[in-house]
Design an enzyme around this catalytic site. Sequence first.
Site, PDB file in Angstrom:
ATOM      1  N   ASP A  40       0.827  -1.230   0.000  1.00 32.66           N
ATOM      2  CA  ASP A  40       0.000   0.000   0.000  1.00 32.66           C
ATOM      3  C   ASP A  40       0.853   1.268   0.000  1.00 32.66           C
ATOM      4  O   ASP A  40       0.675   2.156   0.843  1.00 32.66           O
ATOM      5  CB  ASP A  40      -0.925   0.014   1.222  1.00 32.66           C
ATOM      6  CG  ASP A  40      -1.694  -1.285   1.395  1.00 32.66           C
ATOM      7  OD1 ASP A  40      -2.246  -1.781   0.403  1.00 32.66           O
ATOM      8  OD2 ASP A  40      -1.740  -1.795   2.532  1.00 32.66           O
ATOM      9  N   ALA A  83     -13.814   1.592   7.669  1.00 34.22           N
ATOM     10  CA  ALA A  83     -12.964   2.789   7.724  1.00 34.22           C
ATOM     11  C   ALA A  83     -11.489   2.423   7.637  1.00 34.22           C
ATOM     12  O   ALA A  83     -10.730   2.529   8.603  1.00 34.22           O
ATOM     13  CB  ALA A  83     -13.246   3.572   9.008  1.00 34.22           C
ATOM     14  N   GLU A 109     -11.495  -1.911  -2.883  1.00 29.25           N
ATOM     15  CA  GLU A 109     -10.852  -1.166  -1.793  1.00 29.25           C
ATOM     16  C   GLU A 109      -9.784  -0.236  -2.352  1.00 29.25           C
ATOM     17  O   GLU A 109      -9.642  -0.073  -3.562  1.00 29.25           O
ATOM     18  CB  GLU A 109     -10.250  -2.126  -0.764  1.00 29.25           C
ATOM     19  CG  GLU A 109      -9.250  -3.111  -1.308  1.00 29.25           C
ATOM     20  CD  GLU A 109      -8.850  -4.167  -0.280  1.00 29.25           C
ATOM     21  OE1 GLU A 109      -9.427  -4.180   0.823  1.00 29.25           O
ATOM     22  OE2 GLU A 109      -7.957  -4.980  -0.579  1.00 29.25           O
TER      23      GLU A 109
END
EC number: 3.2.1.99
Length: 349
Positions: free
Chosen positions: A69, A180, A236
């Site tokens: 990420d 979240a 996502e």
Amino acid sequence: MTRPHRRTTGRSQRPRRAAILLGSLLLLVAAGLPAAAVERQASESNTQTTADQDYPLPGLVTGDLRAHDPSMIRTPQGYRLFATHDGVQLRTSPDRVDFQRNPAALSAIPEWVYSRNSGGDVWAPDISFHNGTYWLYYAASSFGSNNSAIGLATSQTAEPGSWQDRGVVYSTTTSADHNAIDPSLLVVGNDWWLSFGSHWSGIKMIRIDPATGMRHGSDRTVHNLASRPSAGGAIEAPYILERGGDFYLFVSFDRCCAGTDSTYRIMVGRADSPTGPYYDRNGTPMLGGGGTQILGSHRNVIGPGGQSVLRDTDGDLLVYHYYDANNSGIERLGVNLLGWDDQGWPYVY
């Protein structure tokens, strides 16, 4: 009022492979890479199979590359790359090619993290610079749970240990219909927006107060941007890029974090407002599962995703992770420049 989206059919013309390769090699030379490294990149690119030509190999990067990420920024001291795990992993690079691991961005894990992840792990950082401050959003959760929270840390320098945690920006519990995690900040003039989300009912957005970086005090709307109702919710890692008055929502579809069994792929849609509605290039709404694929598995590059975009001096750079089939399926940093076709859609080269 939202104007009609621009619908196109078929595949637009892309630049010829030779021109793309030449541009990449010039970038490497400009970065000060040794001639041998430039020749190696040329050799690897030229051996790409016909079936893979729409998806070029990642650009040449070296050093400590095991990053999930990734989110990167250019500072006066060079490039700073932030990634999942270990108090937010931090790597530095003088040239966007060689990356070296540094101490964690966060000198201590905030207490609020442990109620979402018992081991104190933090995920999916997003780095940006506004109003003389570096803003680092990140998330705490555990796999398969939406007991999650997005936090904020700020710094004046972006260096290790300089970050001050500002607390929880937004959170969800197991009773929520969304999740979240995977935050990403978009700044449009005086308006700040935070997109986020993983699985459940998809990608969301909230307004942020520019003075604090926290959730806006009066606008509490949670906007719906994208979902995959017929695919188990497997969407996502949102990232929104503004270009020419349009907004491009990059997301990851399918399965992450399974080595060479990963099926992640990078998709994109477009809107004329940050809050949508977003459509893919065939006109399918992203809220109905739409998305145009711009990068998927090819050759040794398995499951590319977890993407962000760096606007650099030489163009827009897609920054992502993938799993290397040539190296036991370990995660690796991937970078490619983004081109834009004559219909205004991005592609990697």
